[in-house]
Design a protein around this motif. Sequence first.
Motif, PDB file in Angstrom:
ATOM      1  N   ASN A  56      -6.440  -4.685  -7.403  1.00 43.02           N
ATOM      2  CA  ASN A  56      -6.453  -6.055  -6.903  1.00 43.02           C
ATOM      3  C   ASN A  56      -5.078  -6.485  -6.397  1.00 43.02           C
ATOM      4  OD1 ASN A  56      -9.178  -6.477  -7.377  1.00 43.02           O
ATOM      5  ND2 ASN A  56      -8.845  -7.278  -9.451  1.00 43.02           N
ATOM      6  N   VAL A  57      -4.033  -6.030  -7.074  1.00 44.54           N
ATOM      7  CA  VAL A  57      -2.682  -6.413  -6.662  1.00 44.54           C
ATOM      8  C   VAL A  57      -2.300  -5.736  -5.353  1.00 44.54           C
ATOM      9  CG1 VAL A  57      -0.234  -6.199  -7.229  1.00 44.54           C
ATOM     10  CG2 VAL A  57      -1.844  -6.992  -8.958  1.00 44.54           C
ATOM     11  N   PHE A  58      -2.390  -4.413  -5.297  1.00 47.47           N
ATOM     12  CA  PHE A  58      -1.886  -3.698  -4.131  1.00 47.47           C
ATOM     13  C   PHE A  58      -2.836  -3.757  -2.937  1.00 47.47           C
ATOM     14  CE2 PHE A  58       0.803  -1.827  -7.397  1.00 47.47           C
ATOM     15  CZ  PHE A  58       2.031  -1.832  -6.750  1.00 47.47           C
ATOM     16  N   ARG A  59      -4.128  -3.879  -3.182  1.00 49.93           N
ATOM     17  CA  ARG A  59      -5.062  -3.961  -2.060  1.00 49.93           C
ATOM     18  C   ARG A  59      -4.953  -5.298  -1.341  1.00 49.93           C
ATOM     19  NH1 ARG A  59     -11.425  -3.252  -3.134  1.00 49.93           N
ATOM     20  NH2 ARG A  59     -10.981  -5.198  -4.252  1.00 49.93           N
ATOM     21  N   ASN A  60      -4.559  -6.330  -2.057  1.00 55.05           N
ATOM     22  CA  ASN A  60      -4.487  -7.669  -1.470  1.00 55.05           C
ATOM     23  C   ASN A  60      -3.064  -8.096  -1.125  1.00 55.05           C
ATOM     24  OD1 ASN A  60      -7.382  -8.530  -1.718  1.00 55.05           O
ATOM     25  ND2 ASN A  60      -6.969  -8.111  -3.870  1.00 55.05           N
ATOM     26  N   MET A  61      -2.104  -7.206  -1.299  1.00 54.89           N
ATOM     27  CA  MET A  61      -0.718  -7.512  -0.965  1.00 54.89           C
ATOM     28  C   MET A  61      -0.355  -6.854   0.369  1.00 54.89           C
ATOM     29  SD  MET A  61       2.737  -6.667  -3.177  1.00 54.89           S
ATOM     30  CE  MET A  61       2.092  -7.540  -4.612  1.00 54.89           C
ATOM     31  N   PRO A  62       0.286  -7.579   1.285  1.00 53.18           N
ATOM     32  CA  PRO A  62       0.688  -6.956   2.554  1.00 53.18           C
ATOM     33  C   PRO A  62       1.648  -5.789   2.324  1.00 53.18           C
ATOM     34  CG  PRO A  62       0.889  -9.351   2.662  1.00 53.18           C
ATOM     35  CD  PRO A  62       0.637  -9.005   1.226  1.00 53.18           C
ATOM     36  N   LEU A  63       1.488  -4.741   3.120  1.00 46.72           N
ATOM     37  CA  LEU A  63       2.372  -3.585   2.977  1.00 46.72           C
ATOM     38  C   LEU A  63       3.822  -3.973   3.231  1.00 46.72           C
ATOM     39  CD1 LEU A  63       2.864  -0.582   2.561  1.00 46.72           C
ATOM     40  CD2 LEU A  63       2.235  -0.197   4.941  1.00 46.72           C
ATOM     41  N   THR A  64       4.039  -4.939   4.099  1.00 47.57           N
ATOM     42  CA  THR A  64       5.402  -5.393   4.373  1.00 47.57           C
ATOM     43  C   THR A  64       6.086  -5.882   3.099  1.00 47.57           C
ATOM     44  OG1 THR A  64       4.659  -6.109   6.559  1.00 47.57           O
ATOM     45  CG2 THR A  64       6.806  -6.879   5.838  1.00 47.57           C
ATOM     46  N   VAL A  65       5.344  -6.584   2.257  1.00 48.21           N
ATOM     47  CA  VAL A  65       5.911  -7.091   1.002  1.00 48.21           C
ATOM     48  C   VAL A  65       6.215  -5.930   0.053  1.00 48.21           C
ATOM     49  CG1 VAL A  65       5.472  -8.544  -1.011  1.00 48.21           C
ATOM     50  CG2 VAL A  65       4.702  -9.278   1.254  1.00 48.21           C
ATOM     51  N   VAL A  66       5.304  -4.956  -0.013  1.00 47.71           N
ATOM     52  CA  VAL A  66       5.539  -3.787  -0.865  1.00 47.71           C
ATOM     53  C   VAL A  66       6.772  -3.025  -0.382  1.00 47.71           C
ATOM     54  CG1 VAL A  66       4.549  -1.644  -1.762  1.00 47.71           C
ATOM     55  CG2 VAL A  66       3.068  -3.610  -1.336  1.00 47.71           C
ATOM     56  N   MET A  67       6.888  -2.854   0.932  1.00 44.86           N
ATOM     57  CA  MET A  67       8.058  -2.177   1.505  1.00 44.86           C
ATOM     58  C   MET A  67       9.337  -2.946   1.178  1.00 44.86           C
ATOM     59  SD  MET A  67       7.671   0.645   3.419  1.00 44.86           S
ATOM     60  CE  MET A  67       6.354   1.603   4.171  1.00 44.86           C
ATOM     61  N   PHE A  68       9.263  -4.260   1.267  1.00 45.05           N
ATOM     62  CA  PHE A  68      10.450  -5.093   1.013  1.00 45.05           C
ATOM     63  C   PHE A  68      10.950  -4.897  -0.416  1.00 45.05           C
ATOM     64  CE2 PHE A  68      12.514  -8.952  -0.454  1.00 45.05           C
ATOM     65  CZ  PHE A  68      13.421  -9.226   0.565  1.00 45.05           C
ATOM     66  N   PHE A  69      10.029  -4.960  -1.382  1.00 40.99           N
ATOM     67  CA  PHE A  69      10.438  -4.790  -2.783  1.00 40.99           C
ATOM     68  C   PHE A  69      10.935  -3.366  -3.035  1.00 40.99           C
ATOM     69  CE2 PHE A  69       7.828  -8.615  -3.600  1.00 40.99           C
ATOM     70  CZ  PHE A  69       8.768  -9.333  -4.325  1.00 40.99           C
ATOM     71  N   ALA A  70      10.313  -2.376  -2.364  1.00 44.21           N
ATOM     72  CA  ALA A  70      10.758  -0.991  -2.551  1.00 44.21           C
ATOM     73  C   ALA A  70      12.147  -0.779  -1.966  1.00 44.21           C
ATOM     74  CB  ALA A  70       9.762  -0.035  -1.912  1.00 44.21           C
ATOM     75  N   ALA A  71      12.406  -1.385  -0.789  1.00 48.76           N
ATOM     76  CA  ALA A  71      13.677  -1.154  -0.103  1.00 48.76           C
ATOM     77  C   ALA A  71      14.817  -1.961  -0.706  1.00 48.76           C
ATOM     78  CB  ALA A  71      13.528  -1.488   1.387  1.00 48.76           C
ATOM     79  N   PHE A  72      14.526  -3.173  -1.180  1.00 47.00           N
ATOM     80  CA  PHE A  72      15.605  -4.052  -1.649  1.00 47.00           C
ATOM     81  C   PHE A  72      15.541  -4.333  -3.155  1.00 47.00           C
ATOM     82  CE2 PHE A  72      14.701  -5.214   2.807  1.00 47.00           C
ATOM     83  CZ  PHE A  72      15.911  -4.845   3.359  1.00 47.00           C
ATOM     84  N   GLY A  73      14.393  -4.069  -3.774  1.00 47.69           N
ATOM     85  CA  GLY A  73      14.286  -4.283  -5.216  1.00 47.69           C
ATOM     86  C   GLY A  73      14.657  -3.061  -6.023  1.00 47.69           C
ATOM     87  N   LEU A  74      14.154  -1.880  -5.607  1.00 45.51           N
ATOM     88  CA  LEU A  74      14.455  -0.654  -6.358  1.00 45.51           C
ATOM     89  C   LEU A  74      15.941  -0.307  -6.378  1.00 45.51           C
ATOM     90  CD1 LEU A  74      11.450   1.678  -5.407  1.00 45.51           C
ATOM     91  CD2 LEU A  74      11.833   0.421  -7.529  1.00 45.51           C
ATOM     92  N   PRO A  75      16.692  -0.483  -5.250  1.00 49.82           N
ATOM     93  CA  PRO A  75      18.128  -0.165  -5.315  1.00 49.82           C
ATOM     94  C   PRO A  75      18.876  -1.002  -6.348  1.00 49.82           C
ATOM     95  CG  PRO A  75      17.411  -0.308  -3.043  1.00 49.82           C
ATOM     96  CD  PRO A  75      16.259  -0.794  -3.881  1.00 49.82           C
ATOM     97  N   ALA A  76      18.365  -2.192  -6.662  1.00 49.34           N
ATOM     98  CA  ALA A  76      19.033  -3.041  -7.640  1.00 49.34           C
ATOM     99  C   ALA A  76      18.893  -2.498  -9.057  1.00 49.34           C
ATOM    100  CB  ALA A  76      18.466  -4.457  -7.573  1.00 49.34           C
ATOM    101  N   LEU A  77      17.956  -1.555  -9.256  1.00 41.73           N
ATOM    102  CA  LEU A  77      17.733  -0.998 -10.590  1.00 41.73           C
ATOM    103  C   LEU A  77      18.628   0.188 -10.909  1.00 41.73           C
ATOM    104  CD1 LEU A  77      13.825  -1.093 -10.682  1.00 41.73           C
ATOM    105  CD2 LEU A  77      15.440  -2.791 -11.555  1.00 41.73           C
TER     106      LEU A  77
END
Length: 235
Positions: A56-77
């Motif tokens: 439900n989360v990933f099917r209804n979330m735009p890929l752009t948002v997933v890409m954004f968190f992967a590109a800018f959220g993961l480096p912060a970890l």
Amino acid sequence: MNVLIDKFDVFAGGFWLTLQICVLAAIGALILGAVVAVLRISPVPPLRAVGTGYVNVFRNMPLTVVMFFAAFGLPALGSNADFLRVPGLDAIFSRLGTDLPYFRFALIALVLYTAAFVCEALRSGVNAVPAGQAEAARSLGLTFGQNLRYVVLPQSWKASVVPLGSVIIAMIKNSALIGFFGVVGDLSQTADQLTSAEGYAFVPVAIGISIGYLIMTVPLGALLDRLEKRQAVAR
């Protein structure tokens, strides 16, 4: 149109990098999607809730948002994506020449997003298996895992092949986003480089990029059509 000839090596490099990430993402999405599908049909309510929530989360979330968190959220970890390093994958990335942090982030985003659709494609195949098959397996004393492994999944794959192929085709087209989130050298980033930095006309460059994606999607689509016709004849 001379850009297609003059910059053929640039187009070829972008195509090769895009093909690599699409193949790796397809493998990862198929594995993760199969795991989530098992959770979705699990008789254990908490596991079923986890699988349902993921889809439900990933099917209804735009890929752009997933890409954004992967590109800018993961480096912060973690710095330089050290927390994402897996010895086996490190060797593959180094051999392919794609040992880049943003390549990993884009790959993770594509896998997480596509796995939700893979899960639903597999679940539709499981639902196509007659309920009597699973009931007969249970009456023979097979556990849930044995039932899936020996009875349900082998039959469900046949009904899931065409939907899964459609999901992979969609993933290949979705991969056009990765160049806008830090991955250097893919087809979409190649188009931006040739038009913005080197001043080539957009239309010829877009034609070259489109040809690259068509090379990946058209043969797969033709294969799916053939499989669909074979399944129709078998019925």
